[in-house]
Design a protein around this motif. Structure first.
Motif, PDB file in Angstrom:
ATOM      1  N   ASN A  36      27.638 -20.029 -16.398  1.00 35.21           N
ATOM      2  CA  ASN A  36      27.240 -18.852 -17.159  1.00 35.21           C
ATOM      3  C   ASN A  36      28.414 -18.461 -18.053  1.00 35.21           C
ATOM      4  OD1 ASN A  36      24.767 -18.552 -15.620  1.00 35.21           O
ATOM      5  ND2 ASN A  36      26.062 -17.775 -13.974  1.00 35.21           N
ATOM      6  N   PHE A  37      28.120 -17.735 -19.129  1.00 29.30           N
ATOM      7  CA  PHE A  37      29.149 -17.289 -20.054  1.00 29.30           C
ATOM      8  C   PHE A  37      28.980 -15.799 -20.324  1.00 29.30           C
ATOM      9  CE2 PHE A  37      28.292 -21.736 -21.003  1.00 29.30           C
ATOM     10  CZ  PHE A  37      29.566 -22.289 -20.935  1.00 29.30           C
ATOM     11  N   PHE A 212      23.868 -16.617 -21.064  1.00 32.42           N
ATOM     12  CA  PHE A 212      24.959 -16.188 -21.935  1.00 32.42           C
ATOM     13  C   PHE A 212      24.754 -14.710 -22.211  1.00 32.42           C
ATOM     14  CE2 PHE A 212      26.209 -15.124 -26.360  1.00 32.42           C
ATOM     15  CZ  PHE A 212      27.577 -15.335 -26.263  1.00 32.42           C
ATOM     16  N   LEU A 213      25.767 -13.911 -21.911  1.00 35.17           N
ATOM     17  CA  LEU A 213      25.686 -12.471 -22.118  1.00 35.17           C
ATOM     18  C   LEU A 213      26.891 -12.020 -22.923  1.00 35.17           C
ATOM     19  CD1 LEU A 213      24.532  -9.619 -21.584  1.00 35.17           C
ATOM     20  CD2 LEU A 213      25.819  -9.613 -19.425  1.00 35.17           C
ATOM     21  N   THR A 270      30.959 -18.518 -13.563  1.00 34.43           N
ATOM     22  CA  THR A 270      30.826 -17.742 -14.785  1.00 34.43           C
ATOM     23  C   THR A 270      32.151 -17.696 -15.523  1.00 34.43           C
ATOM     24  OG1 THR A 270      29.109 -16.348 -13.779  1.00 34.43           O
ATOM     25  CG2 THR A 270      30.193 -15.505 -15.764  1.00 34.43           C
ATOM     26  N   MET A 271      32.144 -18.175 -16.750  1.00 35.03           N
ATOM     27  CA  MET A 271      33.323 -18.045 -17.586  1.00 35.03           C
ATOM     28  C   MET A 271      33.289 -16.678 -18.263  1.00 35.03           C
ATOM     29  SD  MET A 271      34.710 -20.296 -20.811  1.00 35.03           S
ATOM     30  CE  MET A 271      36.386 -20.031 -21.430  1.00 35.03           C
ATOM     31  N   ILE A 272      34.376 -15.930 -18.118  1.00 35.43           N
ATOM     32  CA  ILE A 272      34.483 -14.601 -18.710  1.00 35.43           C
ATOM     33  C   ILE A 272      35.594 -14.618 -19.740  1.00 35.43           C
ATOM     34  CG2 ILE A 272      34.865 -12.149 -18.281  1.00 35.43           C
ATOM     35  CD1 ILE A 272      34.055 -12.665 -15.366  1.00 35.43           C
ATOM     36  N   THR A 334      32.732 -23.133 -25.862  1.00 35.45           N
ATOM     37  CA  THR A 334      31.524 -22.835 -25.098  1.00 35.45           C
ATOM     38  C   THR A 334      30.523 -23.975 -25.188  1.00 35.45           C
ATOM     39  OG1 THR A 334      31.867 -20.463 -25.459  1.00 35.45           O
ATOM     40  CG2 THR A 334      29.657 -21.159 -24.806  1.00 35.45           C
ATOM     41  N   VAL A 335      30.370 -24.546 -26.372  1.00 32.73           N
ATOM     42  CA  VAL A 335      29.474 -25.702 -26.528  1.00 32.73           C
ATOM     43  C   VAL A 335      29.870 -26.820 -25.581  1.00 32.73           C
ATOM     44  CG1 VAL A 335      28.814 -27.566 -28.114  1.00 32.73           C
ATOM     45  CG2 VAL A 335      28.801 -25.197 -28.905  1.00 32.73           C
TER      46      VAL A 335
END
Length: 450
Positions: A36-37, A212-213, A270-272, A334-335
């Protein structure tokens, strides 16, 4: 099914990181699941107003949680010193000048001013990989219907598409706040709290699917106002009181987001990323620490921003890096983390910075970075920066020795100045002219020498 990024369990990944690069790490795994991002974007947050960048006046324990779990980048830039073009840049991974987006859009020519729909945005790409996408907060792109967030790849949207908003919106009489394509009747909560609430709810409803948020707080942008209980905490800070209260409230809402990720058991996948769209504004009490200048110019205080990122098992916890990066880099990074490949036809200016974030390398992927905004412009090339700030005398600075841009070396290094000026002009011509504003149709800018 689209291919998914392969990742280790966090404990195993931590040990593997010692011996292998992130690219190899992604292949040498046993479990397969999507990341998740979450991008957390602050508005006008100064370089010196976060704990992880050294602030002692305004506690930011939750922003610091992200830095403690990952890396704080001390030399992170945005592509513009104001909101609209900066956001156009990091949403697309490209210098926004390539479609003439040099300044904020304003109300004129609503169907023309904005990021064209044939320019790919990160949320639009992630949808092609099966991601559920959401935006909570500020967008700030074109005013036409085709520019609206719900037509630009966001499955869910709660917020506003404008440069600024009131924080108390009980009636929403100007139809500024929207949920998807409909204006809300009103918002009973302080807007930063409302954005925190909506972000937490998005995670609650979508934790079982890749998402993605983007949580784009408008704090601490004007109008300067905060709840009374936060104001009371900082009544000793004078003209910085309201700004501190707004940042503290935003930080608490960031904590709500982090807590929900942990409660749902998805924090480790999750990447923050947390950063600001541009530098802080002195008039509102912001400070950019050791950096010269403020929002709206091309000194470091306008374009170098607080930036931290975490990803369990990939980005080592509690690290710092001085490597030069750009918010433009978030798109390609992110890609790649989503399991995709960069299409050369996208003509990206951003670079994959996972090797930097993970500590695999300290080399910047950029030979140089470029800025052009109204009558201000700059070029950073290695440790050197040539800058023209409005009507002031142009300056050449060695940022490795002079982070505050105090010692102008333009007369000592005339050949370096000439070369960088020429390089800037070549890039300016290559990215194209401004499409609106004072310098519409122009790529040239004056250089004022003493």
């Amino acid at each position: 099914m689209l291919p998914l990024l392969k990742r280790t369990l966090p404990a195993a990944a931590a040990s593997l990181m010692l011996a292998t690069s992130p690219a190899v790490l992604a292949e040498q795994t046993q479990d397969t699941e999507s990341l998740n991002f979450i991008w957390i974007v602050a508005d006008d947050l100064g370089y010196g107003d976060t704990g992880f960048n050294g602030s002692t006046e305004i506690p930011t324990p939750n922003m610091d949680r992200i830095a403690d779990a990952g890396v704080a980048m001390t030399t992170a830039y945005v592509s513009a010193p104001v909101s609209g073009p900066s956001r156009a840049g990091f949403h697309t991974g490209r210098y926004q000048h390539r479609w003439g987006y040099e300044g904020n859009v304003g109300p004129q020519d609503p169907d023309l001013r904005g990021t064209p729909t044939d320019i790919l945005m990160i949320q639009e790409y992630l949808k092609t990989r099966g991601y559920h996408t959401g935006l909570v907060g500020k967008f700030h792109d074109g005013k036409g219907e085709h520019f609206q967030p719900y037509n630009r790849g966001f499955d869910e949207y709660f917020g506003f598409n404008n440069g600024a908003s009131a924080y108390w919106m009980q009636t929403n009489r100007n139809n500024l706040i929207y949920r998807n394509d409909q204006p809300v009747d009103g918002e009973p909560e302080y807007l930063t709290d409302a954005f925190g609430r909506e972000a937490v709810d998005f995670i609650k409803r979508n934790h079982d699917k890749p998402f993605f948020l983007e949580v784009s707080f408008n704090a601490p942008h004007a109008p300067m106002t905060a709840p009374d209980d936060y104001m009371e905490k900082f009544d000793h800070l004078g003209n910085r009181q309201t700004l501190a209260a707004m940042i503290s409230n935003m930080d608490d809402n960031i904590g709500r987001i982090l807590d929900k990720l942990e409660k749902k058991g998805i924090a480790d996948k999750t990447m923050i990323v947390l950063f600001s769209d541009n530098g802080g504004k002195w008039e509102h009490g912001g400070t950019n620490g050791p950096l010269r200048g403020e929002k709206g110019g091309t000194f470091e205080g306008a374009i170098r921003v607080p930036f931290t990122a975490s990803l369990s098992g990939v980005i080592p916890a509690g690290t710092r890096s001085d490597t030069m990066i750009s918010a433009l880099d978030l798109f390609p990074t992110t890609v790649k983390l989503a399991g995709g490949e960069i299409d050369p036809e996208w003509n990206l200016d951003g670079k994959d910075i996972l090797p930097v974030l993970s500590g695999e390398t300290t080399e910047s992927p950029h030979d140089r970075l470029f800025w052009r905004y109204s009558d201000s412009w700059a070029l950073r090339e290695g440790e050197w920066k040539l800058v023209q700030h409005r009507r002031e005398e142009a300056g050449l600075y060695n940022l490795a020795e002079d982070i505050g841009e105090e010692n102008n070396l333009i007369n000592e290094f005339p050949e370096k100045t000439r070369q960088m000026r020429q390089t800037w002009q070549e890039i300016s011509e290559e990215v194209g002219a401004a499409a609106w504003g004072r310098f519409r149709g122009r790529t040239d800018r004056q250089m004022r020498e003493g």
